[in-house]
Motif scaffolding. Structure first.
Motif, short mmCIF file in Angstrom:
data_model
loop_
_atom_site.label_atom_id
_atom_site.label_comp_id
_atom_site.label_asym_id
_atom_site.label_seq_id
_atom_site.Cartn_x
_atom_site.Cartn_y
_atom_site.Cartn_z
N UNK A 284 1.33 3.55 -5.65
CA UNK A 284 -0.03 3.82 -6.14
C UNK A 284 -0.12 5.02 -7.08
N UNK B 185 2.28 4.58 -0.89
CA UNK B 185 1.63 5.59 -1.74
C UNK B 185 2.41 5.88 -3.02
N UNK B 186 3.71 5.66 -3.01
CA UNK B 186 4.50 5.92 -4.22
C UNK B 186 4.24 4.85 -5.27
N UNK C 246 0.82 -1.21 0.00
CA UNK C 246 0.00 0.00 0.00
C UNK C 246 0.86 1.26 0.00
#
Lengths: 326, 744, 269
Positions: free
Chosen positions: A122, A119-120, A117
């Motif tokens: 995503x 964030x980079x 998960x």
């Protein structure tokens, strides 16, 4: 989302062939992570092979253990009578993950294969070696509050988000796999991998290999267990840190122990050395502290996740306390 | 006959409850229009610079695509001006950012193009094919790093009496010379409204000069005004429909770029266009509660009298609008402090503009003020409730005027009783429940009891029912229900015979839903419209019936759809009959605030008491009990008002414990992009919240006696929790949210 | 009977394009056919630049015969190979086909990449052709116009899209509609029986278990499942098992009260 082809074979071998021969094909089971990633353009398979109707969802007794079909739903496993009796740690871990709705969709195999998960990973505009090898690791010098303290590389510091897998690695599970080259068994601890130079690979599965089941051997850890998950809200959030603890107690003496941490590494993090510290010792907070110290050897933090150096051992101690009291 | 029950004060079920529980309530993206097509925004991937090139060819060629619109080909809206063109005239909040007017990038994910296609899937796919190249400039997205550049808001420079201008009474910064003093900095991060409904609009040019918008907005009139101006149209040519709004909490208080984009897209394709933002876009382009730094200095006497407070705040705004809020208002009026200084500053960053979020400003300021009150009480070794009582104000120390009403002491008492305040230990860390540490804390909130001008239309229909119409929106508080209750009591009618229609700019003008001011403003308009209807009925009765003709107006009674005459049991006329004779009757009223606002200081007050459990090993915090008490004037509907209070408390739990939007300053881009990264409270975070209302009318705000609830429900909750965490652990967290890492 | 964008004119503002297919491609939305009409000779309008022509639907959907079970193995793609399409196109006037030129076939193939799906939604049977990438949520909202099911995040992080598939609560945003072929789906619109609200709907009204109403259908669908699953044994259990449904208005206290009333009321849920 790109357009893709859709196939729904009725036999595992057909599914395996379909994915093995096509580098842009991908299995889809519950879809709870893949659909999400496709919507954001993080994963762009040209073909989805829907395996949901393959006959792989049984939960049964098998060879002195439990066999969970790869397509057994997380909720079905958590509510299963056999599992509740024999593997309460797994039940706790499953129920600590996601939401009731998602557990009604997510499968055993899919849960193991969920992506990080980070964030980079995503955001397709940001660097990420896992998503786009060679672009760099955005988290290394970025907002790395949720990131790894064990087993990372300079290519990737992401963590694996599964709760279920933390319990399974502690419980000495084995992954059953079918592939173009036939069947094989992978010890759970060897299923996920560390990022090294190829963080794009989360697991040791080969192309076209399909998880068919997970075997969990019978063990005496049916009572003194705890999956303790620390998150930023009381439910429905990924772990900051989680700990799985299973104890066999003789009176107050620890006869055997299984320990693992979640939210700390690119894979569910088994703590065999710490387990050894516990064996033969009284189940006291002092003993747990000793084990936690051993567990934390080699841990290293980044700018925003230093708290995990303290939270991880504390969570482990708390899991051990809860397991003892259970 | 059994007299009709009074509706005001009861817990009448919502008039739109059935629609909401059956899925029949229709929100902005749910209107079926012939030929409807889908729009998806393309956002910039840099925070500052210019678009060097934009390649839309692949997107245009993609299946189902009708148009790709950008600054290269957008039709010019006559009233749309690029934002921030003239630095000497900074725009204040209320101006929508025009889209596609130039090649300038002002924040990351700024809309640079809109793709329209025949299906949502195709529009989304094609949006991914638009390729932009940028001439990038260095951006600034970090408040802390840019605090040295903080400036006094322009409105304060122009007007020293502005609420955001520097304020002082007594000596400046007198706390510095106090014997007993504290000085502390408090920080709240950027918080995002995140209503469950994604911002959405369906734009339909019904004719080249007639525009209908089904829009998520808190103000149909304001939105109509904005887009009529943008397109150079007479206001009556623009219709805005917002019957159901899926939450907003402030983020639909003004118009935004995506609305402009949908309208432009609809113009280009000449078909109705639907545009719904993604959850990622809800972070970047529809506002947020700004990251704010605060510092409080406070001094007190040994017997617990505050001698001075200095409260400074620096909030974040964008480079193209000066967003300000009332962060320091509560500090100026809540406690007796002979010496008081406030200073408010802004830092302009390359991020989209903030917008007021529930309990705007005050909630931010109250976190600092009410935390500092707790810190000072601790320093004085005083119970924090006792400390507040010793500094209670019986008149407004800021304006030296009496309060219109103030029943805060009653709230203190009720809340202390309900939470079990007597269990609280003066020394932190003394109470345990198993492994968990237990603590108690309180926080006070206040918000102006604002009332604006509002119109209302009312018609008595020949079947004896009443139709009321107002442009006001109901974003969740139950406005429609409250208005129905007010009308029922005023007219003496069963609420089932009243239909209140709202959320349409074609109806009678009403203020934007916000600032806890709607019942205060629209309530009296509805009441006056119903009184006017009664006057009409009296006239009709007088015209048709001898007994009524001779009667004095005050002898005519209205009850259950009938007029009767005191002292004359034979005289009786039904509304329906009277209206039938007249062929219908309609009134329109224009209700304005009275003069009492100049004589009194009008505020709602609240106090929140929290009981928390903190895990000493893991730093987890659970709010085990919350009691919220409010002096909000007359309570029209105890059920919906209570729900508002409970919901505000849950919002406060989010603010205290988990809400935190984070930007990676290297990219000027949020790393919290969705509801898995940005946590808002779930069921498991929310205890059963207990609510107490003083329920005393304030005769000075309006004839109904209401003061407003929505904001005070949240203001003061976060410090109550932070103070309880301190009481449980001895750890003072001055930067929200209080996540586990801050407590271990 | 054909709904959707089939009969919409191509964008009148747009100039005829360089030998490309019309932008309002003909099968943008799922085509909704009521079961009883399948096999009838409904015509599809295939807009092309400058003119429209009719193409018999059955040529385009040869394998969506009503009685044949949907077969999703690889042959679907085979059917849609460009050769087949160009065969179909051979029926149309020559200049159109030649104008289609080399790049056209790929795009046409994409446009026609739809698969047949049968669903039973709220007791009503639908036989549809959908793009595989259409989620169950978007199908319900945009194609079947069952807008009671809400989109709150589109990533399985809020629960507003909760529906029942075969009686189990799921997030409809996180699965493709095609994956539910042959399944029975219940949405909020299918919960009440005529004018009689479901006991959970009644309880939500009575306890004011909502404010803005947007998360409400998902909360109610989830609440019904929560009781049926046996996960409504205590306040704490309800809170945990309802945590997949976010209410930003914060009506949680009232929602839990509503669920408890239904659970304790003994009505059939």
């Amino acid at each position: 989302m790109n357009q893709f082809q859709y196939a729904r074979p009725s036999k595992p071998q057909a599914a395996i062939r379909a994915v093995a021969k096509d580098a842009n094909a991908q299995f889809i089971a519950g879809g709870t992570n893949l659909v999400d990633l496709m919507k954001r353009g993080v994963m762009t398979p040209q073909k989805l092979v829907d395996i949901n109707r393959l006959p792989l969802n049984k939960i049964e007794r098998q060879n002195n253990g439990l066999r969970l079909g790869a397509l057994a739903l997380n909720s079905a496993v958590a509510d299963d009578k056999l599992v509740r009796e024999r593997q309460p740690l797994l039940v706790q871990a499953l129920n600590a993950g996601a939401s009731a709705q998602l557990r009604n969709m997510a499968t055993v195999g899919g849960n193991m294969l969920q992506r990080t998960r980070c964030p980079y990973f995503y955001d397709t505009t940001m660097p990420c070696n896992k998503r786009a090898p060679g672009t760099g690791c955005g988290a290394l010098e970025g907002i790395n509050r949720m990131h790894a303290i064990f087993g990372f590389s300079d290519k990737c510091i992401a963590v694996h988000p599964s709760d279920m897998s933390v319990a399974l690695v502690a419980l000495d599970a084995t992954v059953l796999v079918s592939g173009p080259q036939g069947d094989r068994r992978i010890p759970f601890a060897d299923f996920h991998r560390l990022p090294g130079d190829t963080p794009q690979k989360d697991t040791n599965l080969e192309r076209g290999e399909l998880i068919t089941a997970v075997d969990i051997p019978d063990a005496p850890f049916t009572r003194h267990v705890s999956y303790y998950k620390v998150r930023e809200r009381a439910s429905y959030a990924f772990a900051l840190v989680s700990a799985a603890a299973a104890l066999e107690l003789d009176g107050n003496t620890i006869k055997a122990a299984r320990l693992a941490l979640g939210g700390v590494a690119h894979k569910p993090w088994r703590l065999t050395a710490a387990e050894q510290v516990l064996v033969g010792k009284p189940a006291t907070e002092a003993t747990f502290r000793q084990a936690a110290e051993v567990a934390m050897q080699g841990a290293k933090a980044f700018k925003y996740n230093e708290y995990k150096l303290k939270l991880a051992p504390n969570t482990l101690v708390q899991a051990l306390k809860t397991a003892t009291a259970a | 006959m059994k007299p009709l029950q009074k509706q005001i004060g009861t817990g009448m079920n919502r008039v739109d409850g059935r629609l909401k529980v059956t899925g029949a309530a229709t929100y902005a993206a749910e209107y079926e229009l012939p030929g409807l097509v889908y729009a998806v925004l393309v956002g910039s991937t840099i925070a500052k610079g210019r678009l060097a090139s934009l390649d839309t060819k692949a997107a245009e060629r993609a299946p189902g695509v009708l148009a790709v619109v950008s600054h290269l080909n957008a039709p010019k809206a006559p009233g749309a001006k690029p934002a921030g063109k003239d630095p000497s005239q900074p725009q204040t909040v209320g101006n929508p950012l025009a889209v596609f007017t130039d090649d300038k990038i002002r924040f990351n994910d700024q809309p640079i193009a809109v793709v329209v296609a025949d299906t949502l899937e195709r529009a989304r796919f094609a949006a991914g094919l638009v390729k932009a190249q940028y001439a990038q400039e260095a951006h600034q997205t970090n408040l802390e790093a840019n605090r040295p550049q903080a400036f006094l808001p322009t409105q304060a420079k122009k007007n020293p009496k502005s609420p955001v201008a520097d304020y002082q009474r007594g000596q400046v910064d007198a706390y510095k010379t106090g014997a007993l003093k504290l000085e502390a900095e408090y920080v709240i991060p950027t918080e995002v409204h995140h209503p469950m409904e994604l911002q959405a609009i369906t734009a339909h040019w019904e004719a080249p000069d007639r525009l209908t918008l089904y829009d998520k907005t808190q103000g149909t009139m304001a939105t109509r005004r904005d887009f009529a101006k943008q397109w150079g149209l007479p206001e009556e040519n623009v219709k805005v429909v917002a019957t159901f709004v899926g939450g907003a909490f402030g983020n639909a208080l003004h118009s935004w770029p995506h609305e402009s984009a949908a309208i432009i897209a609809a113009k280009v394709v000449n078909r109705p266009v639907k545009l719904m933002l993604t959850r990622e876009q809800m972070f970047t382009m529809v506002g947020y509660r700004p990251h704010t730094w605060q510092k409080i200095g406070m001094s007190a006497t040994a017997d617990g009298k505050i001698t001075a407070i200095t409260h400074e705040a620096t909030g974040q705004t964008s480079t193209y609008e000066e967003f300000t809020e009332s962060t320091l208002g509560q500090t100026r009026m809540m406690y007796q402090a002979p010496n008081l200084t406030t200073r408010y500053r802004l830092v302009a960053l390359d991020i989209g503009s903030p917008i007021w979020m529930r309990g705007p400003g005050e909630a931010t300021g109250a976190f600092a003020l009410e935390s500092a009150m707790d810190e000072m009480a601790h320093l004085l070794n005083l119970d924090p409730l006792e400390f507040r009582l010793r500094n209670y104000t019986d008149q407004d120390p800021e304006r030296n005027r009496p309060w219109s009403t103030k029943f805060l002491k009653e709230c203190y008492q009720a809340g202390a009783d309900r939470i079990g305040w007597s269990k609280r230990q003066l020394k932190p860390g003394m109470l345990r429940d198993g492994d968990w540490l237990v603590g108690y804390g309180m926080g006070v909130g206040t918000f102006g009891a604002h009332r604006g001008a509002s119109k209302a239309n009312a018609q008595l229909l020949p079947n004896g029912t009443v139709l009321l119409q107002s442009a006001v929106t109901d974003i969740g508080p139950g406005t429609g229900t409250a208005m129905t209750q007010i009308a029922a009591d005023t007219l003496g009618l069963d609420p089932a015979k009243i239909r209140f229609e709202w959320g349409n700019s074609s109806f009678a003008s009403a203020p934007t839903q916000g600032g806890s001011a709607i019942v205060n403003s629209v309530g009296p308009a509805v009441q006056e419209a119903c009184l006017a209807l009664k006057a009409k009925l009296r006239e009709l009765a007088a015209a048709g019936n001898g007994a009524f003709a001779a009667a004095r107006p005050e002898d005519v009674a209205f009850a259950d759809g009938h007029l009767t005459l005191n002292g004359n049991p034979a005289a009786r006329a039904t509304y329906a009959d009277l209206v039938k004779q007249a062929g219908g009757t309609a009134v329109a009223v224009d209700s304005k605030p009275g003069p009492d606002g100049q004589k009194y200081s009008m505020y709602s007050f609240s106090v929140h008491f929290a009981e928390v459990r903190v895990h000493p090993l893991t730093g987890e915090v659970r709010v085990s009990k919350l009691v919220s008490c409010a002096d909000a004037g007359t309570i029209i509907n105890e059920k919906t008002a209570g729900n508002q209070m409970k919901g505000g408390a849950v919002g406060g739990i989010g603010m205290a414990l988990m809400e935190h939007a984070m930007i990676d300053d290297r990219f000027g881009r949020y790393v919290t992009k969705d509801l898995a990264d940005y946590h808002v409270p779930v069921h498991a975070d929310a205890p059963a919240v207990e609510v107490f209302f003083v329920n005393q009318p304030d005769p000075h705000v309006n004839a109904l006696g209401t003061k407003g609830i929505g904001e005070i429900a949240t203001i003061g909750v976060a410090p109550a929790i932070a103070n309880a965490v301190f009481n449980a652990t001895g750890k003072r967290v001055r930067e929200l949210p209080i996540t586990p890492d801050k407590l271990i | 009977m054909v709904f959707g964008t089939l009969s919409y004119p191509a964008n009148p503002n747009r100039k005829p394009q360089r030998g490309k297919f019309g932008h309002a491609a003909c099968h943008g939305r799922a085509q909704i056919r009521k079961l009883d009409r399948i096999g009838s000779s409904g015509d599809a309008v295939l807009p092309v630049p400058g003119r429209a022509f009719l193409l018999p639907t059955r040529l385009l959907f040869m394998n969506s015969e009503p009685e044949a079970p949907a077969n999703h193995d690889d042959n679907r793609r085979t059917f849609l190979k460009q050769s087949s399409l160009l065969t179909a196109l051979a029926l149309v006037p020559g200049p159109v086909v030649s104008a289609a030129a080399a790049k056209l076939d790929e795009r046409v193939a994409e446009a026609f990449e739809q698969v047949p799906v049968s669903l039973k939604v709220n007791g009503k049977k639908y036989k549809l052709n959908v793009e595989p990438r259409t989620t169950l949520l978007d199908l319900l909202r945009e194609n079947l116009h069952l807008t009671g099911t809400k989109k709150g995040c589109d990533y399985g992080q809020c629960g507003a899209c909760t529906v029942h598939v075969e009686g189990q609560r799921v997030n409809s945003c996180l699965s493709f509609a095609v994956m539910h072929d042959g399944k029975e789906i219940t949405t909020i619109e299918g919960l009440s029986k005529g004018d009689d609200l479901h006991p959970m709907q009644e309880a939500f009204v009575k306890h004011d278990g909502f404010q803005c109403g947007y998360c409400t259908p998902g909360q109610i669908m989830s609440a019904v499942a929560c009781v049926r699953e046996g996960h409504a044994g205590s306040e704490a259990e309800i809170r945990e098992y309802m945590s997949g449904n976010i209410c930003r208005c914060g009506a949680y206290t009232n929602i839990v009260a509503a669920i408890q009333e239904v659970k304790n009321g003994g009505q059939k849920v």
